[in-house]
Scaffold this motif. Structure first.
Motif, PDB file in Angstrom:
ATOM      1  N   PRO A  87       0.810  -1.224   0.000  1.00  0.00           N
ATOM      2  CA  PRO A  87       0.000   0.000   0.000  1.00  0.00           C
ATOM      3  C   PRO A  87       0.840   1.271   0.000  1.00  0.00           C
ATOM      4  CG  PRO A  87       0.089  -0.926   2.205  1.00  0.00           C
ATOM      5  CD  PRO A  87       0.799  -1.897   1.307  1.00  0.00           C
ATOM      6  N   SER A  88       0.201   2.357  -0.408  1.00  0.00           N
ATOM      7  CA  SER A  88       0.774   3.706  -0.412  1.00  0.00           C
ATOM      8  C   SER A  88       1.741   3.900  -1.584  1.00  0.00           C
ATOM      9  CB  SER A  88       1.499   4.022   0.897  1.00  0.00           C
ATOM     10  OG  SER A  88       0.609   3.889   1.997  1.00  0.00           O
ATOM     11  N   GLU A  89       1.871   5.151  -1.993  1.00  0.00           N
ATOM     12  CA  GLU A  89       2.773   5.473  -3.091  1.00  0.00           C
ATOM     13  C   GLU A  89       4.215   5.279  -2.635  1.00  0.00           C
ATOM     14  OE1 GLU A  89       3.505   9.189  -6.169  1.00  0.00           O
ATOM     15  OE2 GLU A  89       1.511   8.792  -5.308  1.00  0.00           O
ATOM     16  N   ARG A  90       4.991   4.600  -3.463  1.00  0.00           N
ATOM     17  CA  ARG A  90       6.386   4.292  -3.121  1.00  0.00           C
ATOM     18  C   ARG A  90       7.303   4.687  -4.269  1.00  0.00           C
ATOM     19  NH1 ARG A  90       6.578   0.643   1.517  1.00  0.00           N
ATOM     20  NH2 ARG A  90       4.442   0.700   2.326  1.00  0.00           N
ATOM     21  N   ALA A  91       8.540   4.966  -3.920  1.00  0.00           N
ATOM     22  CA  ALA A  91       9.547   5.248  -4.944  1.00  0.00           C
ATOM     23  C   ALA A  91       9.880   3.954  -5.681  1.00  0.00           C
ATOM     24  CB  ALA A  91      10.799   5.831  -4.307  1.00  0.00           C
ATOM     25  N   LEU A 127       3.523  -0.148 -10.664  1.00  0.00           N
ATOM     26  CA  LEU A 127       3.938   0.817  -9.648  1.00  0.00           C
ATOM     27  C   LEU A 127       2.902   1.925  -9.466  1.00  0.00           C
ATOM     28  CD1 LEU A 127       6.483   1.622  -7.860  1.00  0.00           C
ATOM     29  CD2 LEU A 127       7.135   3.083  -9.796  1.00  0.00           C
ATOM     30  N   ASN A 128       2.615   2.235  -8.204  1.00  0.00           N
ATOM     31  CA  ASN A 128       1.729   3.349  -7.859  1.00  0.00           C
ATOM     32  C   ASN A 128       0.433   3.339  -8.676  1.00  0.00           C
ATOM     33  OD1 ASN A 128       3.555   4.336  -5.925  1.00  0.00           O
ATOM     34  ND2 ASN A 128       4.712   5.448  -7.480  1.00  0.00           N
ATOM     35  N   TYR A 129      -0.247   2.224  -8.586  1.00  0.00           N
ATOM     36  CA  TYR A 129      -1.506   2.000  -9.308  1.00  0.00           C
ATOM     37  C   TYR A 129      -2.664   2.603  -8.522  1.00  0.00           C
ATOM     38  CZ  TYR A 129      -5.381  -0.787 -11.279  1.00  0.00           C
ATOM     39  OH  TYR A 129      -6.551  -1.205 -11.854  1.00  0.00           O
ATOM     40  N   GLU A 130      -3.596   3.239  -9.237  1.00  0.00           N
ATOM     41  CA  GLU A 130      -4.758   3.838  -8.582  1.00  0.00           C
ATOM     42  C   GLU A 130      -5.748   2.747  -8.184  1.00  0.00           C
ATOM     43  OE1 GLU A 130      -6.526   6.963 -10.842  1.00  0.00           O
ATOM     44  OE2 GLU A 130      -4.597   7.817 -11.425  1.00  0.00           O
TER      45      GLU A 130
END
Length: 217
Positions: A87-91, A127-130
């Motif tokens: 979960p959460s936006e990650r680098a 990566l960083n999927y909505e």
């Protein structure tokens, strides 16, 4: 964990449990989806038997559970396919580090069990999927990236976004080819191969001609 959501073998979430957990996620947050497949798993079953194959599946489930960041949803989709939702936006480099760590732990299994000599893991990552876009699309993209990782030689990971256009192009070519077969637009022509000194035909080669909708071959 409810029994209906638990994988009977590994104890982690099953496919139903994964979908249930996804529905509990905040739709305003982004997630990272890692799709795992055990390379050469069929060889383990064929050579060492299904009981040993089950042990290998449990090895991977334990690695994913232990090496994934806190809060990660880990599930077995079925067979030798696993998913981890971070979960959460990650680098990008942070997710790459997680994937690399897991691959390293899978490689170490060779020191633990001889049956693991033949296996590795391929990972597809989105990566960083909505979250609001839904789990099916996320799994589809991550799955395509995983198969692309296998094409790169296995024992590696691939970010979907890095190869999205290539993956889409190859998928479209495959779909077009299947449609052409159904419509009879692919024909086979045989060309003779001759021995130059005797002028005798010694063999033939088959050439597939694909007529495109625009008339080009």
């Amino acid at each position: 964990m409810e029994v209906m959501f638990q994988d009977y073998l590994t104890g982690i979430l099953n496919r139903m449990g994964l979908y249930h957990a996804y529905e509990e996620l905040d739709t305003n947050l982004n997630i990272n989806v890692l799709f795992f497949d055990i390379d050469n798993f069929k060889t383990v079953n064929d050579v060492y038997g299904h009981k040993k194959g089950d042990e290998v599946l449990m090895y991977l489930a334990n690695i994913l559970s232990e090496k994934s960041p806190d809060g990660t949803v880990v599930a077995r989709l079925g067979g030798d396919e696993f998913v981890a939702i971070i979960p959460s936006e990650r680098a990008k480099e942070d997710i790459a580090a997680v994937a690399d760590s897991i691959l390293g732990e899978v490689r170490k299994l060779k020191n633990k069990d001889k049956a693991c000599d033949v296996i590795s893991s391929s990972i597809g990552i989105i990566l960083n999927y909505e979250t609001k876009k839904g789990l099916d699309e996320a799994l589809s993209c991550a799955d395509k990236a995983m198969y692309y990782a296998k094409e790169q030689g296995k024992d590696t990971f691939v970010f979907y976004d890095d190869y999205a256009e290539t993956i889409k192009y190859e998928n479209n070519i495959e779909k077009d080819a299947l449609k052409a077969l159904e419509e009879g637009r692919i024909t086979v022509k045989y060309h003779p191969i001759m021995h130059l000194q005797s002028s005798r035909i010694v063999s033939t080669e088959a050439c597939c001609l694909w007529e495109r909708p625009d008339g080009k071959v």
